[in-house]
Design an enzyme around this catalytic site. Structure first.
Site, PDB file in Angstrom:
ATOM      1  N   LYS A  24      98.499 -26.475  45.282  1.00  0.00           N
ATOM      2  CA  LYS A  24      96.911 -26.162  44.483  1.00  0.00           C
ATOM      3  C   LYS A  24      97.255 -26.691  42.997  1.00  0.00           C
ATOM      4  CE  LYS A  24      95.842 -21.886  42.418  1.00  0.00           C
ATOM      5  NZ  LYS A  24      95.708 -20.250  43.004  1.00  0.00           N
ATOM      6  N   SER A  99      91.698 -17.620  44.280  1.00  0.00           N
ATOM      7  CA  SER A  99      91.524 -18.791  43.023  1.00  0.00           C
ATOM      8  C   SER A  99      92.106 -19.924  44.435  1.00  0.00           C
ATOM      9  CB  SER A  99      92.353 -18.541  42.163  1.00  0.00           C
ATOM     10  OG  SER A  99      94.170 -18.340  42.498  1.00  0.00           O
ATOM     11  N   SER A 123      94.557 -14.302  45.905  1.00  0.00           N
ATOM     12  CA  SER A 123      94.199 -15.570  46.053  1.00  0.00           C
ATOM     13  C   SER A 123      94.438 -16.425  46.830  1.00  0.00           C
ATOM     14  CB  SER A 123      94.750 -16.334  44.813  1.00  0.00           C
ATOM     15  OG  SER A 123      93.917 -16.033  43.349  1.00  0.00           O
TER      16      SER A 123
END
Length: 455
Positions: A24, A99, A123
């Site tokens: 990420k 996210s 997330s």
């Protein structure tokens, strides 16, 4: 192939030798651009690896790239990225969640064996639910946060998104453990998280006999899509068939977690993001107006570099911390957090695991909720309390629902006791191995790619 290349060039054959992993883009990677999905960090090249990344590399993993996210992890759909909208591999007209939507989509699309995400209020788990993969949020402090670009420091956790529970356990084995660079990282002993995982052939018909499962009653009422509830009910029935005792458990403070979370997370964010001013961090605005004085330079840098959702959350957090409002908002939210922690811990003394849907709906259409932030915030209702309490939780695919002729995955969330990921993963693994959901269907993009290859 990656493993063969890794071994051929003489790399140490660690437990993850040659495994392709995506990271990420809010997790620092030395010499590899790390933007946190924001224009203000467009050119940031970290001089170091996050501890989690360094441990993956040391275990032989191959980093194949960075994944998209909502800017500074603020969002639930990955539509808030400053760069692009990530699409769901099951239906490219829908969001992958957020996210950590880029990481979930990459795993679901078979672009990597696993990916790292971060979880502040769901997330990792919500994108896992939307994309039909496994998402593990470990106990707070189990994995070092060093090198994770901060959103809410008392809530943030790094964790894996994978194709299976066993893969998640193997990554946790590598990443977990104390770290002198992170004072919040626990010194709790790290067991072998794969030791209790048995293959399907070694499990008997009542392999969960005596297991006590608490179904959180506040998560199964009005507002939960029938298709989601149907898949979760199927998971409950399967657990009962395996010998588990399932009961509803009421958590009266559960609904209070949502407003408390947004006060606390946004307050911490307003402090954490103050460093992106063009002096300490961030790409400085270069127009003439910004050069007039320091105040204009700050304003122009943050105005140009930060997106609307980030600005909204900074303003809300700053308001909650402002003089005259601290006791009314921040202090009260901390008191609610304590109540939520106590109630969840009490429930986990009565039950071995708690269970609930991961989100009230399956993946929704791109743009469907982007104009209504409150509706998007409410989608976190079933995950945020776990972050407030610091508990471990894992989302596992439990079925499918159909919307507009499209098959969409549904994930069930298992919640465990603090630092007892081993028991939590055992239950999730037994369910995964015996339920027959994993691998029963393929995302559209994977099926289409295989058809092209066959042709």
């Amino acid at each position: 192939m990656c493993r063969q290349i890794s071994i051929a060039r003489g790399d140490a054959a660690g437990p993850l030798a040659g495994v392709p992993i995506a990271i990420k883009d809010s997790i620092c990677t030395a010499g590899l651009r790390t933007t946190a999905g924001s224009r203000v960090l467009d050119s940031y090249l970290p001089p170091f690896d996050a501890t989690a990344v360094a441990r993956l590399k040391a275990a032989g993993a191959v980093l194949i790239g960075k994944t998209n996210l909502d800017e500074f992890c603020m969002g639930s759909s990955t539509e808030n990225s400053a760069y692009q909208v990530t699409r769901n591999p099951w239906d490219t007209a829908r969001v992958p969640g957020g996210s950590s939507g880029g990481s979930a989509a990459a795993v679901a699309a078979r672009q990597c064996a696993a990916a790292l995400g971060s979880d502040t209020g769901g997330s990792i788990r919500q994108p896992a639910h939307f994309c039909g993969v496994v998402g593990l949020k470990p106990s707070y402090g189990r994995i070092s946060r060093f090198g994770l670009i901060a959103y809410g420091s008392s809530l943030d956790c790094i964790g894996p998104l994978t194709h299976s529970v066993e893969d998640a356990a193997r990554l946790l084995n590598v990443m977990a453990g104390p770290d002198s660079s992170d004072a919040t990282c626990s010194k709790e002993a790290v067991p072998d998280f794969t030791a209790q995982l048995q293959p399907a052939g070694a499990l008997n018909d009542k392999c969960l006999a005596g297991l006590r499962v608490g179904l959180i009653s506040q998560t199964i009422g009005e507002g939960v899509a029938p298709g989601v509830m149907g898949a979760v009910n199927g998971a409950l029935q399967h657990l009962q068939q395996l010998g588990a005792e399932v009961e509803e458990v009421s958590l009266p403070t559960f609904d209070l977690g949502l407003p408390a979370y947004y006060v606390l997370a946004l307050s911490e964010a307003s402090s954490n993001l103050s460093r992106y001013d063009g002096v300490r961090y961030g790409q400085r605005a270069s127009d003439d107006a910004a050069a007039r004085d320091l105040r204009h330079m700050y304003a122009n840098t943050r105005g140009a570099g930060l997106g609307p959702e980030v600005k909204r959350r900074i303003l809300m957090g700053s308001y909650a911390l402002s003089a005259g409002y601290y006791d009314a908002y921040y202090k009260r939210a901390q008191q609610v957090r304590t109540l939520v922690q106590q109630e969840l811990q009490a429930a986990l003394q009565q039950y071995d695991v708690l269970l609930c849907p991961t989100a009230p709906t399956p993946a929704y259409k791109i743009g469907e909720k982007s104009s209504d932030p409150l509706a998007m915030y409410k989608g976190d209702l079933m995950t945020i309390n776990i972050n407030l309490a610091g508990l471990p939780a894992v989302t596992v695919p439990c079925g499918f629902t159909e919307e507009a002729g499209v098959q969409l995955p549904v994930g069930v969330q298992f919640v465990g006791r603090m630092f007892d990921e081993a028991s939590l993963l055992r239950v999730a693994h037994v369910y995964e191995q015996t339920a027959g959901v994993a691998g029963s269907a393929q995302p559209q993009v994977v099926a289409g790619r295989e058809q092209l290859i066959a042709a």
